[in-house]
Design an enzyme around this catalytic site. Sequence first.
Site, mmCIF file in Angstrom:
data_model
loop_
_atom_site.group_PDB
_atom_site.id
_atom_site.type_symbol
_atom_site.label_atom_id
_atom_site.label_comp_id
_atom_site.label_asym_id
_atom_site.label_seq_id
_atom_site.Cartn_x
_atom_site.Cartn_y
_atom_site.Cartn_z
ATOM 1 N N ASP A 171 4.561 6.676 3.837
ATOM 2 C CA ASP A 171 3.640 6.408 4.943
ATOM 3 C C ASP A 171 4.366 5.991 6.217
ATOM 4 O O ASP A 171 3.746 5.759 7.236
ATOM 5 C CB ASP A 171 2.654 5.300 4.514
ATOM 6 C CG ASP A 171 1.513 5.096 5.493
ATOM 7 O OD1 ASP A 171 0.989 6.100 6.013
ATOM 8 O OD2 ASP A 171 1.139 3.933 5.756
ATOM 9 N N SER A 197 -3.751 5.672 9.575
ATOM 10 C CA SER A 197 -3.877 6.619 8.471
ATOM 11 C C SER A 197 -5.317 6.668 7.991
ATOM 12 O O SER A 197 -5.973 5.636 7.855
ATOM 13 C CB SER A 197 -2.967 6.201 7.309
ATOM 14 O OG SER A 197 -1.626 6.130 7.723
ATOM 15 N N GLN A 218 -0.931 13.913 4.838
ATOM 16 C CA GLN A 218 -1.678 12.782 5.395
ATOM 17 C C GLN A 218 -2.426 13.223 6.639
ATOM 18 O O GLN A 218 -1.921 14.030 7.423
ATOM 19 C CB GLN A 218 -0.720 11.641 5.756
ATOM 20 C CG GLN A 218 -1.407 10.391 6.292
ATOM 21 C CD GLN A 218 -0.403 9.292 6.584
ATOM 22 O OE1 GLN A 218 0.284 9.318 7.595
ATOM 23 N NE2 GLN A 218 -0.308 8.325 5.687
#
Length: 292
Positions: free
Chosen positions: A209, A233, A283
């Site tokens: 991430d 996110s 993502q």
Amino acid sequence: MTSHIRGQAAVDQLLELLDLRQIDPATFQGDSPKTGAQRVFGGQVAGQALVAAGRTVDPSRLVHSLHGYFVRPGDPTVPITFHVEHIRDGRSFSVRRSTAKQHGKTIFFMSASFQVPEEGMDHHTPAPTDVPEPEDVPTMRDWVERYPDRMALFKAAPQAVDVRYVGVPGWVPPGDREVQPQQRVWMRFDGKLPDDPLLHACALTYASDLSLLDAVLSTHGEVWGPGGMIGASLDHALWLHRPFRADEWFLYDSVSPSASGARGLASGRMFTRDGRHIASAVQEGLLRRVGG
């Protein structure tokens, strides 16, 4: 995890964050580092959610995929409670749903699948060949020395991971950025991790991430922070293909196939130094102009 702690000390503090307290067979609790951040780092809550799920599965079954949604910002000042739902235990696969809550509300939930190791077909696309070695690209401290006015952004970043951009970090000022078709980053945990495969999977989840949405910005020559974009996110998926160690160098090769509606999609592949494809991530993030 305070920003001045680096190397093995920072890795040890991350391991403490991942060592959740067990409340009952299906409930766990974890903390956040004291960094002064306004919200919990997404990779942290995802990694902790995977720890909780993995602790309810036979250790012989290894995680091979996870899919998570970030629902609300996490509050770093209070513990996070994780509840694990047993979805299925079959002959070869186990599936769990791990839900993170604070203040009585869900902030993140994840489905994770675990598999008994099996033999089968084996192939993968080759790793990029035109990439310098991690020792030959600038460290994050090199970038901060060049742009000391961006030190606050560096201090807010997790320090347990040695991150080395082959290109330009997403927080470099707009005038010094240019359009890049991909974002390539060397990463490794900056200290020794235990041999537990679940911990390495959780560590890789954490690291996945860190830079993925940078690929959306680099496609447009944009920047995080003043003069650029803010983001968060929305969801995150990770597939683990082959055995690996998260404390050894891996290349995170990322691109952005699409951006629209204030959302950007990024996909990344992770390769070991010897070219093995160990993981893939996708993502989507919310991206808005600062002050917009």
